[in-house]
Design an enzyme around this catalytic site. Sequence first.
Site, PDB file in Angstrom:
ATOM      1  CG  HIS A 158     -14.320  88.125  41.632  1.00  0.00           C
ATOM      2  ND1 HIS A 158     -13.581  89.180  42.061  1.00  0.00           N
ATOM      3  CD2 HIS A 158     -13.511  87.401  40.818  1.00  0.00           C
ATOM      4  CE1 HIS A 158     -12.373  89.134  41.522  1.00  0.00           C
ATOM      5  NE2 HIS A 158     -12.308  88.059  40.759  1.00  0.00           N
ATOM      6  CG  ASP A 366     -22.065  92.085  47.550  1.00  0.00           C
ATOM      7  OD1 ASP A 366     -21.495  91.578  46.571  1.00  0.00           O
ATOM      8  OD2 ASP A 366     -22.412  93.286  47.602  1.00  0.00           O
TER       9      ASP A 366
END
Length: 480
Positions: A158, A366
Amino acid sequence: MSRLIVISNRVAAPKPQGEGGAQGGLAVALSAALREYRGVWFGWSGNKTDQFTGHIDFERYEGVTSATIDLEEQDVDEYYNGYANRTLWPLFHYRIDLAEYDRSFAGGYERVNERFAETVKPLIEPDDLVWVHDYHLIPLGAQLRERGLQNRMGFFLHIPWPPSRLMVSLPFHEGLVLSMLAYDVIGFHTEEWLDSFRNYVQRELGGHCDADGTIHVGDRSVYAAAYPIGIDYKEFVAAANSAAARTAFDRLKKSADGRRTIIGVDRLDYSKGLEERFLGYRRFLEEHEDCRGQLFMLQIAPPSRGEVHTYEIIREHLDELSGRINGEFAEVDWVPIRYVNQGYGREDLAGFYRASTMALITPLRDGMNLVAKEYVAAQDPDDPGVLILSRFAGAALQLKDALLVNPYSKEELSDAIHTALNMPLEERIRRWRSMNECVKQEDVVWWRHSFVSDLEKVDIAHRGTRRHDVPSLAPQPIRP
Ligand code: GDG
């Protein structure tokens, strides 16, 4: 249909309404994905125990069985606060200056992965698909294979995969990456992270990559691809139209008193670029004196990982910086930054997003960033707000109609705020429609289908029963 066994560090099965709070992006996405599945979600309960026994607590809610274990204090210190959050998290977010390398962390990480493998293995039936999540559990697949598991197994990361030149700063990095080859399918959010992974495998492990996405290292093969995670679009649009969202909308609008709102919502984390964001906004206030008093920033930042020292430091910095900016620019009837360290329910958030003229989402790095997608989904189609998004968020590769900025540049942030404030309605609608289409089509259901269907295609017979001798991440020093 096979069952799905999801394994992640923490388990957050869907909860009854009203028990919202600040769940991380992974928890939010997986709750949505598992809701329809006849599956089991296994992981750490978040609680500590004096002595690890392998006892599992089962709970069932809305068709999802959660199975959780408690960990010992030392496990939590070394595996979670240590190797996961003081070593891998900063390294994978390109912050080798913050990464700490300690043999005890690596040892604890291996031990907890073994404990997970030992405990979850009896729950897995021969036809189950196993889907392991995130950087806490990279070697779990190899641990399960060592215990004889032959099931189809996938792994999804992730967070970003760092460039090889950074990755090699991790002691025994080869061991960690070799252990990943025990999976059948490896997923990343974007082509960029996938490219970095392929590059590492070629440079450091002498592997090669086929055009179809298969990676070969020695006699092992694994399929690796990009699967950008989405939000539960329908659920979020419904949240944005709920009575609670309308109340939150009214509350923010009333308190704004005609002023425009710039919203940011992030876990309090150095990767989210909050300091740089505040400084960019400060630059805007400096450069546009006429705009002071006409807008304010609402930054919601629930604290996370409070036991890790770097998180205490970033919190102190932000307290200080927001206070300084407010002291410098505030008037008797206006405060430029509303900096809030508490979490809100999802409907409240949706209402706040809708009430905001723009969202300033500027992580320094991110994996994806779900807040950007939630902001888009929550907008009023007839009067949508503007998304200002860091080009270093995975989401920037999909949301190309956002105002993309370099989060390190105060000038770019300031210019983007100014552009967003003055953007004509037609342009706002045009940009929003294109982003909304993407958020709607490539939602969390699409993401789950893409990954799971690739996992289902794995030909186990062809794969054979591979051995996985994986080098240790924390070998003992050689004594003379
Ligand atoms: C990791 C990766 C990747 C935040 N504050 C509140 C609240 N939140 C929710 C948001 C959003 C989630 O938390 C945050 O998701 P992000 O994706 O922005 O970031 P991470 O937590 O760092 O997630 C990230 C993600 O995993 C999924 O793969 O996108 O790159 O770092 O859903 O809404 N939720 C509520 N109250 C809050 O105050 N209810």
